[in-house]
Design an enzyme around this catalytic site. Structure first.
Site, PDB file in Angstrom:
ATOM      1  N   GLN A   1      29.824 -14.109  -9.585  1.00 32.53           N
ATOM      2  CA  GLN A   1      28.935 -14.111 -10.751  1.00 32.53           C
ATOM      3  C   GLN A   1      27.846 -13.053 -10.580  1.00 32.53           C
ATOM      4  O   GLN A   1      27.052 -13.124  -9.644  1.00 32.53           O
ATOM      5  CB  GLN A   1      28.307 -15.498 -10.902  1.00 32.53           C
ATOM      6  N   GLY A   2      27.792 -12.088 -11.471  1.00 35.43           N
ATOM      7  CA  GLY A   2      26.807 -11.018 -11.399  1.00 35.43           C
ATOM      8  C   GLY A   2      25.651 -11.242 -12.349  1.00 35.43           C
ATOM      9  O   GLY A   2      25.555 -10.575 -13.390  1.00 35.43           O
TER      10      GLY A   2
ATOM     11  N   GLU B   1      27.950 -24.809 -15.318  1.00 32.97           N
ATOM     12  CA  GLU B   1      27.781 -24.652 -13.874  1.00 32.97           C
ATOM     13  C   GLU B   1      27.638 -25.982 -13.157  1.00 32.97           C
ATOM     14  O   GLU B   1      28.016 -26.108 -12.000  1.00 32.97           O
ATOM     15  CB  GLU B   1      26.564 -23.772 -13.592  1.00 32.97           C
TER      16      GLU B   1
END
Length: 378
Positions: free
Chosen positions: A123-124, A241
């Site tokens: 995840q960036g 998430e």
């Protein structure tokens, strides 16, 4: 029935977490992400071949398991000592995002290799100046010659050193600020324009990384949603998430608590009424985490506020457990035996949990989300 499904998971784990995979039992958890990476990657592919990845996806995309069945899988996986997952970012973050916002072509391209664990994701999001304040993203991407050209830096990127792809939040509109002008790009990691550098933690391990994009490229059609709509897509990802996989996380917490209780009995610390009271408080808190998670999962749509509350609850609880583990060990917890000076489980738990209230959304930011959403910012 849930009971039959749970038994199926239990039997499968007993049959497969054996042989070469027996060494994986209990490994790869928080602070131990460096353990057995190659073997865990093979384990993920075994899970995928058996159909255990993507249970919570809609049935047309290969899932369709009920919430109860998903809970049963994650609990039994953790109870059996299943290793820390390498595919969870693709399975639980990107895949639901593609189902909700991606194109048919994107879903056909990326969901099958996620389900098979043949492609891993990272995840960036976070940057040196945009960690908890994610809207301050400065990584840039420009569309030229049919490809996006990405330049910038991401930080605290879990599993970037093993990932094949990264979903990147980047600023694609010149002069835009804050939540405007951001896009959600799917960027391959194996290319000359991507550099990954490990970040050494207090535990001496490197679970997180810095990622540098220096004119890295990705195809023009690998933007999820419309260009400039990245904030909405990114917050949708964050809402997933803290989904059903948190029940598995809590089973890992339960194992850690059981280990602390076992040490307290072995050292005699359990006879100290203060320690016994802290152990009881930890047990009660863990039940609260579970019931909050189950209540949240009963909602038809992901609830970002409930997710923020969950993060606040488990981060503080886990941090206190680390402190309790050290208290149980007493003064000896400040020492290591001899070279190579490996940390004990209690020491590793204590040091790693120092970051619990920061990573994944700092407590201050989670409180702001709750206050703004529930109290209207008053």
């Amino acid at each position: 029935m849930e009971r039959d499904f749970r038994q199926e998971v239990r039997d499968w784990m007993a049959a497969h977490l054996t042989g070469e995979f027996a060494a994986l039992a209990g490994t790869g958890g928080p602070g131990r992400e460096h353990e057995h990476l190659d073997l865990r990657a093979r384990w993920e592919r075994v899970l995928g071949a058996a159909g255990w990845i993507g249970l919570g996806w809609p049935a047309p995309h290969g899932g369709g398991a009920s919430i109860a069945e998903q809970v049963a899988f994650h609990e039994e996986y953790a109870r059996a000592g299943g290793p820390g997952r390498l595919s969870h970012i693709g399975e639980h973050l990107l895949a639901p995002t593609l189902v909700a916002h991606g194109t048919d072509a994107q879903r056909r391209r990326f969901l099958p290799p996620i389900a098979a664990a043949t492609e891993l994701w990272c995840q960036g999001y976070s940057e040196p100046e945009a960690g908890s304040d994610l809207a301050n993203v400065q990584t840039r991407a420009e569309l030229s010659g049919g490809r996006w050209h990405v330049t910038g830096q991401k930080v605290w990127t879990s599993l970037a050193h093993v990932a094949d792809w990264c979903f990147v939040l980047a600023r694609t509109e010149r002069g835009s600020t804050r939540k405007e002008g951001l896009s959600y790009l799917l960027v391959p990691m194996d290319q000359p324009g991507v550099t990954v550098r490990p970040i050494v933690q207090l535990t001496g391990t490197s679970e997180f990384n810095e990622v540098f994009f220096d004119d890295a490229v990705t195809d023009a059609d690998l933007v999820v949603g419309a260009p400039g709509d990245g904030w909405r897509i990114a917050t949708s990802t964050l809402a997933h998430e803290r989904g059903v996989a948190t029940l598995g996380q809590q089973m890992q917490f339960a194992r850690e608590l059981a280990a602390v209780v076992g040490r307290a009995r072995a050292t005699g610390a359990f006879d100290d009424p203060v320690i016994a009271d802290r152990i009881a408080d930890a047990w009660v808190g863990l039940q609260g985490l579970r019931h909050h998670a189950l209540r949240t999962l009963s909602s038809a749509e992901p609830d970002p506020v409930a997710a923020s509350v969950a993060k606040l609850l488990w981060a503080g609880w886990h941090q206190r457990l680390g402190e309790l583990a050290i208290a149980v060990e007493g003064a000896g917890a400040t020492l290591v035996d001899a070279a190579p000076y490996e940390l004990t489980d209690a020491q590793r738990l204590f040091l790693f949990t120092r970051a619990d209230t920061i990573y994944g959304g700092a407590d201050e930011i989670q409180r702001n989300i709750v206050a703004t959403s529930v109290l209207g910012g008053r």
